[in-house]
Design a protein around this motif. Structure first.
Motif, PDB file in Angstrom:
ATOM      1  N   ALA A  60       0.829  -1.219   0.000  1.00 42.36           N
ATOM      2  CA  ALA A  60       0.000   0.000   0.000  1.00 42.36           C
ATOM      3  C   ALA A  60       0.855   1.257   0.000  1.00 42.36           C
ATOM      4  O   ALA A  60       0.547   2.231   0.660  1.00 42.36           O
ATOM      5  CB  ALA A  60      -0.941  -0.013   1.197  1.00 42.36           C
ATOM      6  N   THR A  61       1.965   1.245  -0.728  1.00 45.03           N
ATOM      7  CA  THR A  61       2.852   2.408  -0.747  1.00 45.03           C
ATOM      8  C   THR A  61       2.968   3.019  -2.140  1.00 45.03           C
ATOM      9  O   THR A  61       3.848   3.813  -2.392  1.00 45.03           O
ATOM     10  CB  THR A  61       4.269   2.020  -0.271  1.00 45.03           C
ATOM     11  OG1 THR A  61       4.770   0.980  -1.133  1.00 45.03           O
ATOM     12  CG2 THR A  61       4.254   1.555   1.162  1.00 45.03           C
TER      13      THR A  61
ATOM     14  N   ASP B  50       4.951  15.381  14.365  1.00 42.59           N
ATOM     15  CA  ASP B  50       3.611  15.359  14.936  1.00 42.59           C
ATOM     16  C   ASP B  50       2.542  15.044  13.901  1.00 42.59           C
ATOM     17  O   ASP B  50       1.359  15.156  14.172  1.00 42.59           O
ATOM     18  CB  ASP B  50       3.286  16.711  15.580  1.00 42.59           C
ATOM     19  CG  ASP B  50       3.321  17.846  14.571  1.00 42.59           C
ATOM     20  OD1 ASP B  50       2.730  18.895  14.833  1.00 42.59           O
ATOM     21  OD2 ASP B  50       3.975  17.684  13.526  1.00 42.59           O
ATOM     22  N   GLY B  51       2.960  14.646  12.693  1.00 40.95           N
ATOM     23  CA  GLY B  51       1.986  14.314  11.648  1.00 40.95           C
ATOM     24  C   GLY B  51       1.695  12.831  11.620  1.00 40.95           C
ATOM     25  O   GLY B  51       2.123  12.062  12.469  1.00 40.95           O
ATOM     26  N   THR B  52       0.960  12.435  10.614  1.00 38.25           N
ATOM     27  CA  THR B  52       0.610  11.025  10.462  1.00 38.25           C
ATOM     28  C   THR B  52       1.042  10.579   9.072  1.00 38.25           C
ATOM     29  O   THR B  52       1.206  11.398   8.177  1.00 38.25           O
ATOM     30  CB  THR B  52      -0.907  10.834  10.608  1.00 38.25           C
ATOM     31  OG1 THR B  52      -1.559  11.681   9.650  1.00 38.25           O
ATOM     32  CG2 THR B  52      -1.373  11.224  11.997  1.00 38.25           C
TER      33      THR B  52
ATOM     34  N   LEU C  67       3.365  14.933   6.156  1.00 35.79           N
ATOM     35  CA  LEU C  67       4.064  14.168   5.124  1.00 35.79           C
ATOM     36  C   LEU C  67       3.936  12.674   5.406  1.00 35.79           C
ATOM     37  O   LEU C  67       4.312  12.195   6.477  1.00 35.79           O
ATOM     38  CB  LEU C  67       5.543  14.564   5.074  1.00 35.79           C
ATOM     39  CG  LEU C  67       5.821  16.069   4.969  1.00 35.79           C
ATOM     40  CD1 LEU C  67       7.326  16.326   4.924  1.00 35.79           C
ATOM     41  CD2 LEU C  67       5.140  16.664   3.735  1.00 35.79           C
ATOM     42  N   ASP C  68       3.430  11.948   4.440  1.00 34.37           N
ATOM     43  CA  ASP C  68       3.269  10.498   4.550  1.00 34.37           C
ATOM     44  C   ASP C  68       4.659   9.861   4.512  1.00 34.37           C
ATOM     45  O   ASP C  68       5.385   9.959   3.515  1.00 34.37           O
ATOM     46  CB  ASP C  68       2.412   9.998   3.385  1.00 34.37           C
ATOM     47  CG  ASP C  68       2.016   8.541   3.531  1.00 34.37           C
ATOM     48  OD1 ASP C  68       2.670   7.800   4.298  1.00 34.37           O
ATOM     49  OD2 ASP C  68       1.051   8.129   2.854  1.00 34.37           O
ATOM     50  N   GLN C  69       5.025   9.185   5.596  1.00 30.30           N
ATOM     51  CA  GLN C  69       6.348   8.576   5.678  1.00 30.30           C
ATOM     52  C   GLN C  69       6.471   7.305   4.849  1.00 30.30           C
ATOM     53  O   GLN C  69       7.548   6.724   4.732  1.00 30.30           O
ATOM     54  CB  GLN C  69       6.712   8.306   7.133  1.00 30.30           C
ATOM     55  CG  GLN C  69       6.925   9.566   7.948  1.00 30.30           C
ATOM     56  CD  GLN C  69       8.003  10.471   7.349  1.00 30.30           C
ATOM     57  OE1 GLN C  69       9.179  10.141   7.359  1.00 30.30           O
ATOM     58  NE2 GLN C  69       7.588  11.617   6.811  1.00 30.30           N
ATOM     59  N   ASN C  70       5.359   6.830   4.258  1.00 32.21           N
ATOM     60  CA  ASN C  70       5.441   5.755   3.285  1.00 32.21           C
ATOM     61  C   ASN C  70       5.831   6.267   1.903  1.00 32.21           C
ATOM     62  O   ASN C  70       6.078   5.486   0.986  1.00 32.21           O
ATOM     63  CB  ASN C  70       4.102   5.018   3.177  1.00 32.21           C
ATOM     64  CG  ASN C  70       3.787   4.217   4.429  1.00 32.21           C
ATOM     65  OD1 ASN C  70       4.673   3.594   5.001  1.00 32.21           O
ATOM     66  ND2 ASN C  70       2.529   4.260   4.853  1.00 32.21           N
ATOM     67  N   ASP C  71       5.845   7.590   1.760  1.00 31.63           N
ATOM     68  CA  ASP C  71       6.207   8.220   0.491  1.00 31.63           C
ATOM     69  C   ASP C  71       7.734   8.236   0.376  1.00 31.63           C
ATOM     70  O   ASP C  71       8.425   8.877   1.181  1.00 31.63           O
ATOM     71  CB  ASP C  71       5.653   9.644   0.456  1.00 31.63           C
ATOM     72  CG  ASP C  71       5.833  10.313  -0.903  1.00 31.63           C
ATOM     73  OD1 ASP C  71       6.718   9.883  -1.674  1.00 31.63           O
ATOM     74  OD2 ASP C  71       5.088  11.269  -1.184  1.00 31.63           O
ATOM     75  N   LEU C  72       8.265   7.536  -0.610  1.00 36.43           N
ATOM     76  CA  LEU C  72       9.713   7.437  -0.784  1.00 36.43           C
ATOM     77  C   LEU C  72      10.357   8.802  -1.027  1.00 36.43           C
ATOM     78  O   LEU C  72      11.513   9.019  -0.653  1.00 36.43           O
ATOM     79  CB  LEU C  72      10.018   6.489  -1.953  1.00 36.43           C
ATOM     80  CG  LEU C  72      11.472   6.063  -2.151  1.00 36.43           C
ATOM     81  CD1 LEU C  72      11.991   5.315  -0.927  1.00 36.43           C
ATOM     82  CD2 LEU C  72      11.611   5.194  -3.400  1.00 36.43           C
TER      83      LEU C  72
ATOM     84  N   ALA D 292      12.348  10.004  11.751  1.00 39.01           N
ATOM     85  CA  ALA D 292      13.564   9.892  12.561  1.00 39.01           C
ATOM     86  C   ALA D 292      13.908  11.157  13.320  1.00 39.01           C
ATOM     87  O   ALA D 292      14.620  11.114  14.312  1.00 39.01           O
ATOM     88  CB  ALA D 292      14.735   9.503  11.651  1.00 39.01           C
ATOM     89  N   ASN D 293      13.415  12.307  12.860  1.00 36.19           N
ATOM     90  CA  ASN D 293      13.824  13.564  13.469  1.00 36.19           C
ATOM     91  C   ASN D 293      12.788  14.128  14.428  1.00 36.19           C
ATOM     92  O   ASN D 293      12.745  15.330  14.665  1.00 36.19           O
ATOM     93  CB  ASN D 293      14.096  14.604  12.366  1.00 36.19           C
ATOM     94  CG  ASN D 293      15.356  14.282  11.589  1.00 36.19           C
ATOM     95  OD1 ASN D 293      16.179  13.521  12.051  1.00 36.19           O
ATOM     96  ND2 ASN D 293      15.484  14.851  10.404  1.00 36.19           N
ATOM     97  N   SER D 294      11.921  13.288  14.970  1.00 36.45           N
ATOM     98  CA  SER D 294      10.867  13.786  15.836  1.00 36.45           C
ATOM     99  C   SER D 294      11.464  14.427  17.087  1.00 36.45           C
ATOM    100  O   SER D 294      12.477  13.996  17.621  1.00 36.45           O
ATOM    101  CB  SER D 294       9.916  12.648  16.230  1.00 36.45           C
ATOM    102  OG  SER D 294      10.628  11.622  16.888  1.00 36.45           O
TER     103      SER D 294
END
Length: 453
Positions: free
Chosen positions: A355-356, A430-432, A386-391, A437-439
């Motif tokens: 699902a990416t 703080d997004g979804t 920003l969707d972290q599944n987005d390459l 890594a930089n939280s």
């Protein structure tokens, strides 16, 4: 009688000859000199009139800039530069010297940050040397022109870096069409073309983080190597503006042996993936200082990994669309930009299982300032989901969701120098759907002294 005539005639001839000679010697050059002087006086009067007109225009623009934010609107600086270029061009034509108008920008400052960041930007605490920016605008006649921007700046490691940020050659057909070829600022939104690397131009110290320059961790291609057509035409009480652009597709350079996240790379000499970036920007400039527009671009971006010799390890189809607005009137300055991404993973993953394949993200910022004499306080808010599944985002150093609030004040020492004080607070991750890594949270306080010359 004959003797008298003989004696008289030679004397008469001599006197007449001398008179004619004197008349020829003094009268004719005088006539020529009078004509030359008259022509020179006429040309001098024209030049004086032109210089007086340009001087009045420069004074008017500088006074307006001082009252309205000290050069926060790039159009005010552009107008000054055009007038200066016209004056220089007039002088060059008279003297036969082609000349190169040169402008410069520089800044120094101080920063105190609670974040320990050394990978891309300079942070921590201490005094800093910013950048020295040489901004050349040579002209080659009434229509052919060029813009060259050369930057000297300190890197995060303290070393001196030199960048040819812009080198673009253009030809103006008329107000409706100017064509550019070379490396230029990608004309999305307003900020990226309205403000360049000279820090004195913009009101704030920092650019919005996600549209910062590539080597500072920006998430969009701030520069493009290719072609650009731009122009404007009167419509109603305002002007319709447009930008059409295309250029080499970008890449993201990573080194997974050190860090899985990297930075955007601009292909200056070739289109490494053979997929050209295409984009457009259409706006309407009202007569009251308000500009509204829509923008977008599409490209395919390669992920290149230094750990495997720079080979391509992934590919993303990037599609951006958005809106923007800018207002500059009655001592108020406001700017807002929205970017929506609908990206597709082209790396051959099994979309049904992972699902990416299709990922949606968005970014927005808004900034408002009010000139009060030589002071301009301002506030800015930024948000990125920003969707972290987005390459595309997951491969970039700062490709994480975040919010940032900034508060600052600018004081114009004069029309060409300014002091700025800015504080910001950033909340990363703080997004979804993922934090990245930089939280974390951190705060900064910055002081900057910027000039132009």
């Amino acid at each position: 009688m004959k003797q008298k005539i003989n004696k008289w005639r030679p004397g008469l001839f001599r006197r007449v000859g001398i008179a004619l000679a004197i008349g020829q010697l003094f009268a004719s050059p005088a006539w020529a000199e009078d004509a030359a002087i008259s022509e020179l006086k006429s040309e001098l009067a024209k030049s004086i009139k032109q210089i007086e007109s340009l001087t009045a225009r420069l004074n008017e623009l500088e006074n307006k800039a001082k009252q309205g934010g000290g050069g926060t609107d790039a159009e005010r600086l552009a107008a000054v530069e055009r007038d200066v270029a016209q004056l220089a061009d007039s002088k060059n034509r008279a003297g036969g010297d082609t000349g190169i108008p040169v402008h410069g920008f520089a800044d120094v400052g101080f920063v105190r940050s609670s974040k320990n960041e050394t990978r891309i930007t300079q942070a921590g605490k201490g005094f800093q040397v910013g950048s020295l920016d040489f901004y050349l605008t040579p002209k080659f006649g009434d229509r052919a022109k060029a813009l060259i921007e050369l930057i000297f700046e300190m890197g995060a490691d303290g070393g001196l870096a030199t960048d040819l940020e812009r080198v673009q050659f253009g030809y103006t057909f008329n107000d409706k069409l100017t064509g550019w070829l070379g490396r230029f600022h990608t004309p999305y939104g307003y900020w990226n073309t309205g403000f360049h690397h000279g820090a004195q131009i913009q009101t704030s110290i920092l650019r919005p983080r996600f549209i910062d320059f590539e080597d500072k961790g920006g998430l969009l291609p701030a520069h493009l190597v290719g072609g650009w057509a731009t122009g404007q035409t009167p419509v109603g009480g305002g002007k319709l503006t447009y930008d059409l652009f295309m250029g080499n597709g970008g890449a993201i350079d990573v080194d997974t042996a050190v860090d899985p996240r990297g930075t955007l790379a601009i292909n200056n000499t070739r289109d490494s993936n053979g997929n050209t970036l295409f984009g457009a920007n259409v706006g309407y400039r009202y007569g009251n200082g308000l500009t509204l527009g829509v923008h977008g671009f599409t490209e395919r971006v390669n992920i290149r990994d230094a750990a495997v010799g720079g080979a391509q390890t992934g590919e993303v189809g990037v599609q951006m669309t958005g809106l923007y607005g800018f207002y500059d009137n009655n001592d108020w300055e406001g700017i807002a930009e929205y970017y929506h991404f609908n990206n597709e993973n082209l790396s051959g993953n099994n979309c049904a299982a992972t699902a990416t394949c299709s990922n949606k993200s968005w970014l927005v910022f808004g900034q408002v300032g009010k000139a009060i004499g030589d002071w301009m306080p301002y506030v800015r808010a930024e948000k990125a989901v920003l969707d972290q599944n987005d390459l595309y985002f997951n491969s970039q150093q700062y490709g994480v969701s975040y919010t940032r609030q900034a508060l600052g004040v600018r004081y114009n020492l004069n029309a060409k120098s300014a002091l700025k004080l800015e504080a910001n607070r950033t909340n990363e991750g703080d997004g979804t759907p993922a934090t990245g890594a930089n939280s974390g949270q951190y705060s900064e306080a910055r002081l900057q002294y910027s000039i132009r010359f």
